[in-house]
Design a protein around this motif. Structure first.
Motif, PDB file in Angstrom:
ATOM      1  N   SER A   1       0.871  -1.187  -0.199  1.00 34.58           N
ATOM      2  CA  SER A   1      -0.044  -0.003   0.045  1.00 34.58           C
ATOM      3  C   SER A   1       0.967   1.210   0.067  1.00 34.58           C
ATOM      4  N   TRP A   2       2.097   1.435   0.652  1.00 34.79           N
ATOM      5  CA  TRP A   2       2.767   2.368   0.433  1.00 34.79           C
ATOM      6  C   TRP A   2       3.617   2.506  -0.661  1.00 34.79           C
ATOM      7  N   TRP A   3       3.832   1.420  -1.552  1.00 33.76           N
ATOM      8  CA  TRP A   3       4.347   1.762  -2.795  1.00 33.76           C
ATOM      9  C   TRP A   3       3.186   2.120  -3.842  1.00 33.76           C
ATOM     10  N   VAL A   4       1.982   1.973  -3.471  1.00 33.15           N
ATOM     11  CA  VAL A   4       1.129   2.461  -4.276  1.00 33.15           C
ATOM     12  C   VAL A   4       0.816   3.816  -4.201  1.00 33.15           C
ATOM     13  N   ALA A   5       0.861   4.112  -2.743  1.00 34.06           N
ATOM     14  CA  ALA A   5       0.576   5.726  -2.450  1.00 34.06           C
ATOM     15  C   ALA A   5       1.918   6.520  -2.956  1.00 34.06           C
ATOM     16  N   GLY A   6       3.047   5.763  -2.835  1.00 35.61           N
ATOM     17  CA  GLY A   6       4.330   6.605  -3.457  1.00 35.61           C
ATOM     18  C   GLY A   6       4.296   6.703  -4.926  1.00 35.61           C
TER      19      GLY A   6
ATOM     20  N   ALA B   1       3.103  10.099  -9.702  1.00 36.38           N
ATOM     21  CA  ALA B   1       2.472  10.366 -10.890  1.00 36.38           C
ATOM     22  C   ALA B   1       1.764  11.809 -10.896  1.00 36.38           C
ATOM     23  N   ALA B   2       1.198  12.075  -9.736  1.00 37.01           N
ATOM     24  CA  ALA B   2       0.617  13.509  -9.178  1.00 37.01           C
ATOM     25  C   ALA B   2       1.687  14.489  -9.509  1.00 37.01           C
TER      26      ALA B   2
ATOM     27  N   ILE C   1       7.540  13.682  -1.289  1.00 38.68           N
ATOM     28  CA  ILE C   1       6.735  13.035  -0.555  1.00 38.68           C
ATOM     29  C   ILE C   1       6.488  11.653  -0.983  1.00 38.68           C
ATOM     30  N   GLY C   2       6.464  11.527  -2.283  1.00 36.51           N
ATOM     31  CA  GLY C   2       6.470  10.234  -2.795  1.00 36.51           C
ATOM     32  C   GLY C   2       7.743   9.308  -2.432  1.00 36.51           C
ATOM     33  N   LEU C   3       8.886   9.899  -2.571  1.00 34.77           N
ATOM     34  CA  LEU C   3       9.988   9.092  -2.044  1.00 34.77           C
ATOM     35  C   LEU C   3       9.818   8.744  -0.517  1.00 34.77           C
ATOM     36  N   ALA C   4       9.237   9.602   0.205  1.00 35.61           N
ATOM     37  CA  ALA C   4       8.986   9.184   1.773  1.00 35.61           C
ATOM     38  C   ALA C   4       8.092   7.901   1.715  1.00 35.61           C
ATOM     39  N   ALA C   5       7.100   8.027   0.938  1.00 34.38           N
ATOM     40  CA  ALA C   5       6.057   6.994   0.995  1.00 34.38           C
ATOM     41  C   ALA C   5       6.918   5.571   0.395  1.00 34.38           C
ATOM     42  N   LEU C   6       7.526   5.500  -0.546  1.00 31.90           N
ATOM     43  CA  LEU C   6       8.383   4.581  -1.114  1.00 31.90           C
ATOM     44  C   LEU C   6       9.342   3.879  -0.169  1.00 31.90           C
ATOM     45  N   ILE C   7       9.941   4.848   0.735  1.00 27.65           N
ATOM     46  CA  ILE C   7      11.029   4.649   1.816  1.00 27.65           C
ATOM     47  C   ILE C   7      10.129   3.499   2.933  1.00 27.65           C
ATOM     48  N   VAL C   8       8.939   3.989   3.173  1.00 30.07           N
ATOM     49  CA  VAL C   8       8.155   3.365   4.286  1.00 30.07           C
ATOM     50  C   VAL C   8       7.781   2.182   3.453  1.00 30.07           C
ATOM     51  N   GLY C   9       7.416   2.098   2.187  1.00 33.55           N
ATOM     52  CA  GLY C   9       6.970   0.871   1.695  1.00 33.55           C
ATOM     53  C   GLY C   9       8.157  -0.387   1.758  1.00 33.55           C
TER      54      GLY C   9
ATOM     55  N   LEU D   1       6.477   7.644  10.993  1.00 30.93           N
ATOM     56  CA  LEU D   1       7.666   7.612  10.295  1.00 30.93           C
ATOM     57  C   LEU D   1       7.537   8.277   8.797  1.00 30.93           C
ATOM     58  N   PHE D   2       6.597   8.101   8.233  1.00 30.84           N
ATOM     59  CA  PHE D   2       6.187   8.647   6.699  1.00 30.84           C
ATOM     60  C   PHE D   2       6.147  10.312   6.815  1.00 30.84           C
TER      61      PHE D   2
END
Length: 153
Positions: free
Chosen positions: A13-18, A23-24, A36-44, A64-65
């Motif tokens: 789910s974090w990868w999808v959010a990232g 994409a946005a 912010i997308g990079l932060a989501a990918l790190i949490v993923g 953490l995100f």
């Protein structure tokens, strides 16, 4: 509905959010959502490692995100500002780019105020009282006002 999607996707789910945030970034102007997308990918990535661990609860992931989003945004801003050099330092400071140029007074300077024409614009100038037609040199700029002095021949 969101809880169902997160439950089904699990750590992905974090990868999808990232990826949605990245994409946005292509749609929204600016260079902000990428961090912010990079932060989501790190949490993923961390979620893939720790998903089955007891300590890896959603509250820890959200905190953490948030921390990573702030950290990556500041780091990204610092990185982009450090690497931003331009061959046109006065690009958005038009009046500052006029310092050093000479012009002919379009209107006389009376009581310290007058006008010159540079290129296609009439500029307010400050300086000693001088008649129209006098050659002047721009010595400084302050916002839209230029300070001039007579050109010595």
């Amino acid at each position: 509905m969101l809880a169902k999607i997160v439950a089904e996707l699990g750590p992905w789910s974090w990868w999808v959010a990232g990826l949605v945030l990245l994409a946005a970034e292509m749609i929204v102007p600016g260079f902000f959502l990428v961090w912010i997308g990079l932060a989501a990918l790190i949490v993923g990535a961390l979620s893939l490692l720790f998903w089955d661990s007891a300590f890896w609860v959603w509250e820890l992931q959200a905190i953490l995100f948030a921390l990573l989003a702030v950290a990556t945004t500041f780091a990204g801003r610092r990185l982009t500002l450090r690497n931003s050099t331009t061959d046109e330092p006065f690009l958005n400071q038009r009046s500052a780019s006029l310092v050093g140029r000479t012009a002919t007074l379009h209107e006389p300077i009376r009581e310290g105020r007058g006008r010159i024409r540079l290129d296609d614009t009439l500029w307010q100038v400050m300086g000693p009282d001088l008649p129209a037609g006098t050659q002047v040199k721009v010595v400084s700029s302050n916002g839209r006002d230029l300070t001039v002095e007579p050109v010595s021949v």
